[in-house]
Design a protein around this motif. Structure first.
Motif, PDB file in Angstrom:
ATOM      1  N   ASP A 184       0.781  -1.558   0.134  1.00 47.30           N
ATOM      2  CA  ASP A 184      -0.019  -0.190  -0.276  1.00 47.30           C
ATOM      3  C   ASP A 184       1.127   1.034  -0.080  1.00 47.30           C
ATOM      4  N   PRO A 185       0.321   2.885   0.452  1.00 46.82           N
ATOM      5  CA  PRO A 185       0.958   3.571   0.014  1.00 46.82           C
ATOM      6  C   PRO A 185       2.422   3.840   0.740  1.00 46.82           C
ATOM      7  N   ASP A 186       1.660   2.925   2.133  1.00 48.77           N
ATOM      8  CA  ASP A 186       2.792   3.234   3.250  1.00 48.77           C
ATOM      9  C   ASP A 186       3.627   2.193   3.314  1.00 48.77           C
ATOM     10  N   GLY A 187       3.815   1.313   2.078  1.00 47.33           N
ATOM     11  CA  GLY A 187       4.664   0.267   2.102  1.00 47.33           C
ATOM     12  C   GLY A 187       4.257  -1.315   2.809  1.00 47.33           C
ATOM     13  N   ALA A 188       2.795  -1.173   3.727  1.00 42.66           N
ATOM     14  CA  ALA A 188       2.719  -2.323   4.000  1.00 42.66           C
ATOM     15  C   ALA A 188       2.427  -3.096   3.176  1.00 42.66           C
ATOM     16  N   TRP A 207      -5.119   1.759  -1.421  1.00 40.83           N
ATOM     17  CA  TRP A 207      -5.380   0.876  -0.356  1.00 40.83           C
ATOM     18  C   TRP A 207      -5.819  -0.049  -0.423  1.00 40.83           C
ATOM     19  N   HIS A 260      -8.956   6.022  10.080  1.00 46.72           N
ATOM     20  CA  HIS A 260     -10.154   5.855   9.103  1.00 46.72           C
ATOM     21  C   HIS A 260     -10.721   6.609   9.888  1.00 46.72           C
ATOM     22  N   ASP A 279       2.623  12.831   5.600  1.00 49.03           N
ATOM     23  CA  ASP A 279       2.892  11.750   5.392  1.00 49.03           C
ATOM     24  C   ASP A 279       1.829  10.957   5.512  1.00 49.03           C
ATOM     25  N   LEU A 280       0.458  11.830   5.638  1.00 55.46           N
ATOM     26  CA  LEU A 280      -0.597  11.692   5.118  1.00 55.46           C
ATOM     27  C   LEU A 280      -2.039  11.816   4.272  1.00 55.46           C
ATOM     28  N   ALA A 336      -3.480   9.446   2.899  1.00 55.90           N
ATOM     29  CA  ALA A 336      -4.623   8.500   3.214  1.00 55.90           C
ATOM     30  C   ALA A 336      -5.870   9.159   3.257  1.00 55.90           C
ATOM     31  N   GLN A 372      14.880  10.360   7.768  1.00 55.84           N
ATOM     32  CA  GLN A 372      13.372  10.664   7.827  1.00 55.84           C
ATOM     33  C   GLN A 372      13.010  10.871   8.710  1.00 55.84           C
TER      34      GLN A 372
END
Ligand code: GLU
Length: 281
Positions: free
Chosen positions: A114-118, A182, A197, A217-218, A221, A251
């Motif tokens: 997903d866009p967060d890398g999970a 997502w 969310h 960072d959001l 989302a 980071q």
């Protein structure tokens, strides 16, 4: 016309650091330049990590920075019933399903991120039969509830929202939301009848927020939030995504990585002006 309303919405799962100070200052400054007001919201749905002393520290740090907000402060942990009600509306539209997969099972079955890398949830439980769902729920198997994003998008069609930036004086841009990147996000967990969310969307509407300022960072989302707003019949505010403060490792600053807290800096003799300068104000 009523005044623009903005919000600062920290989670009391640790002390605020310089990254939060930047976010707070961006928000209060934006409110000032728009002739609006900043509301405070405490996002403490994760009761295993959030602590009342961190909430108190948020009030103390913001006051020390010279920022003020109207009372009462919205506290998310007092509103679980409202989030559950919103989830039930989505359930009544047949857009929520139970998922029994463990983290490991998802990681093994997933083929993208997903866009967060999970690991992107591969939809394993989307097509379970009703009989299986009922049996597993009755057996008390660990469960979370996910949004059927594809079915949701089939209802809403293409989604857009308005972004103001990079500065608040720039011309607004219309952005196309892509919640499908997502996959089927979790909206309720076994022990928490909501997720970030869902509660953020319910509360931005409940607080009549007109402009959401949040870190980049959001940004991704926000696509899910726009989808949930459309499904629940809630208004979509304007969005402004601000820069992030990066640590020496490149980071973003994080409580979990032990970034120096505002209270540590205060104890070291920093003044509110030192903080403003350090975050580029
Ligand atoms: N509670 C979120 C955080 O601390 C921010 C809320 C938002 O802007 O949606 O990262």
């Amino acid at each position: 016309m009523s005044k623009p309303l903005l919000r600062f919405a920290p989670s009391p799962n640790g002390h605020l650091h310089l990254g939060h100070a930047l976010s707070a200052l961006v928000t209060w400054n934006a409110a000032q330049s728009l002739g609006g007001i900043t509301l405070l919201r405490i996002e403490d749905i994760d009761q295993s990590r959030c602590k009342p002393e961190f909430t108190q520290a948020i009030f103390d740090d913001l006051t020390w920075l010279g920022l003020t907000w109207p009372e009462p402060v919205l506290i998310q942990s007092e509103r679980f019933d409202l989030y559950a009600e919103a989830a039930n509306r989505l359930r009544a539209m047949d857009l929520i399903y139970p998922c029994f997969c463990s983290r490991t099972e998802i990681a093994e079955a997933s083929t993208s991120v997903d866009p967060d890398g999970a690991p992107l949830y591969p939809g394993t439980c989307r097509h379970l039969s009703n009989a299986t769902r009922i049996a597993r729920l009755e057996r008390g198997d660990p469960v979370q509830f996910r949004l059927d994003t594809e079915a949701a998008l089939a209802r809403t069609g293409m989604l857009t929202f308005t972004v103001i930036g990079p500065t608040l004086h720039d011309r607004p841009q219309i952005r196309h939301a892509r919640p499908e990147r997502w996959g089927d996000v979790v909206l309720q967990r076994k022990d928490t009848p909501t997720s970030y969310h869902l509660s953020v969307v319910v509360d931005d509407a409940a607080q009549h927020i007109t402009h959401v300022t949040r870190g980049r960072d959001l940004e991704a989302a926000t696509d899910i939030h726009v989808l949930l707003q459309m499904l629940l019949g809630l208004p979509t505010p304007f969005y402004h995504f601000h820069r992030l403060l990066l640590g020496d490792d490149g980071q973003k600053l994080a409580k979990s990585k032990g970034s120096q807290s505002l209270s540590d800096l205060r104890a070291l003799g920093w003044t509110p002006d030192d903080v403003r300068r350090a975050v580029g104000f």
